[in-house]
Design a protein around this motif. Sequence first.
Motif, PDB file in Angstrom:
ATOM      1  N   PHE A   1       0.806  -1.222   0.000  1.00 15.05           N
ATOM      2  CA  PHE A   1       0.000   0.000   0.000  1.00 15.05           C
ATOM      3  C   PHE A   1       0.838   1.271   0.000  1.00 15.05           C
ATOM      4  N   ASN A   2       2.093   1.190   0.387  1.00 10.34           N
ATOM      5  CA  ASN A   2       2.967   2.353   0.274  1.00 10.34           C
ATOM      6  C   ASN A   2       3.203   2.746  -1.177  1.00 10.34           C
ATOM      7  N   GLU A   3       2.930   1.834  -2.111  1.00 10.34           N
ATOM      8  CA  GLU A   3       3.156   2.099  -3.539  1.00 10.34           C
ATOM      9  C   GLU A   3       1.897   2.559  -4.277  1.00 10.34           C
ATOM     10  N   ILE A   4       0.765   2.573  -3.599  1.00 11.15           N
ATOM     11  CA  ILE A   4      -0.512   2.838  -4.278  1.00 11.15           C
ATOM     12  C   ILE A   4      -0.862   4.325  -4.268  1.00 11.15           C
ATOM     13  N   LYS A   5      -1.208   4.821  -5.444  1.00 15.29           N
ATOM     14  CA  LYS A   5      -1.601   6.216  -5.620  1.00 15.29           C
ATOM     15  C   LYS A   5      -2.842   6.520  -4.775  1.00 15.29           C
ATOM     16  N   GLY A   6      -2.812   7.626  -4.064  1.00 18.09           N
ATOM     17  CA  GLY A   6      -3.938   8.016  -3.223  1.00 18.09           C
ATOM     18  C   GLY A   6      -3.766   7.602  -1.771  1.00 18.09           C
TER      19      GLY A   6
ATOM     20  N   ILE B   1      -8.618   7.245  -4.710  1.00 18.87           N
ATOM     21  CA  ILE B   1      -8.837   5.801  -4.670  1.00 18.87           C
ATOM     22  C   ILE B   1      -9.997   5.512  -3.719  1.00 18.87           C
ATOM     23  N   SER B   2     -10.813   4.549  -4.085  1.00 22.61           N
ATOM     24  CA  SER B   2     -11.999   4.233  -3.277  1.00 22.61           C
ATOM     25  C   SER B   2     -11.711   3.116  -2.273  1.00 22.61           C
ATOM     26  N   TYR B   3     -12.590   3.002  -1.308  1.00 26.73           N
ATOM     27  CA  TYR B   3     -12.507   1.906  -0.335  1.00 26.73           C
ATOM     28  C   TYR B   3     -12.592   0.571  -1.071  1.00 26.73           C
TER      29      TYR B   3
ATOM     30  N   TYR C   1      -1.384  -3.829 -10.987  1.00 23.65           N
ATOM     31  CA  TYR C   1      -1.959  -2.524 -10.682  1.00 23.65           C
ATOM     32  C   TYR C   1      -1.064  -1.367 -11.128  1.00 23.65           C
ATOM     33  N   ALA C   2      -0.441  -1.505 -12.277  1.00 23.24           N
ATOM     34  CA  ALA C   2       0.460  -0.475 -12.791  1.00 23.24           C
ATOM     35  C   ALA C   2      -0.225   0.888 -12.851  1.00 23.24           C
ATOM     36  N   ASP C   3      -1.505   0.902 -13.188  1.00 23.81           N
ATOM     37  CA  ASP C   3      -2.247   2.162 -13.302  1.00 23.81           C
ATOM     38  C   ASP C   3      -2.561   2.792 -11.948  1.00 23.81           C
ATOM     39  N   LYS C   4      -2.335   2.069 -10.868  1.00 18.52           N
ATOM     40  CA  LYS C   4      -2.647   2.573  -9.525  1.00 18.52           C
ATOM     41  C   LYS C   4      -1.405   2.941  -8.720  1.00 18.52           C
ATOM     42  N   LEU C   5      -0.212   2.848  -9.333  1.00 19.47           N
ATOM     43  CA  LEU C   5       1.021   3.107  -8.604  1.00 19.47           C
ATOM     44  C   LEU C   5       1.314   4.596  -8.533  1.00 19.47           C
ATOM     45  N   LYS C   6       2.027   4.964  -7.467  1.00 19.40           N
ATOM     46  CA  LYS C   6       2.443   6.365  -7.286  1.00 19.40           C
ATOM     47  C   LYS C   6       3.444   6.742  -8.348  1.00 19.40           C
TER      48      LYS C   6
END
Length: 177
Positions: free
Chosen positions: A21-26, A68-70, A172-177
């Motif tokens: 989750f440290n890598e996820i945008k949002g 990003i949503s729940y 999840y490449a599209d969701k990465l920071k």
Amino acid sequence: MKQLKKATVGGGCFWCTEAIFNEIKGVEKVVSGYAGGNVPGHPTYREVCSGLTGHAEVVQITYDATIISYEEILIIFMTTHDPTTLNKQGADVGTQYRSVIFYQNTSEKAIAETVIEEVQKYFDNPIVTELAEMPIFFAAEDVHQNYYNNNKEQAYCNFVITPKLAKVRKLYADKLK
């Protein structure tokens, strides 16, 4: 304007889930900790690892709901650990390693139930992820915070976390920071 919310989940060792989750945008912040136990006071890592406190290793994710949503948080969570093994993730065995989603209200509970139902088709075995109302969250000791980034050379990080991150980066490449 940011809309900060929190999600608390456990999917085995909190070092893995935190690194993901440290890598996820949002995602603004990820805190490793303990929740779901039944002993008084602030549990320690040693106590939780004994399996006697009833706590699960969890992460509390602070995220911006405008990015990003729940539901998206839960989909990433459910597809980056094995939610079909009871009290076990890889070599980590015990109730402290259970798959769990702690919800804060009936809306989050309904979203979690829907996500579990939707991702079930990707697993051969039944999902055993526990759904429970959010208990008290206890932050883990400082040594456990940002563990992967601070200890990449350690064997556990190399052999367990790094492959999980490779999977996340692909899925999840599209969701990465």
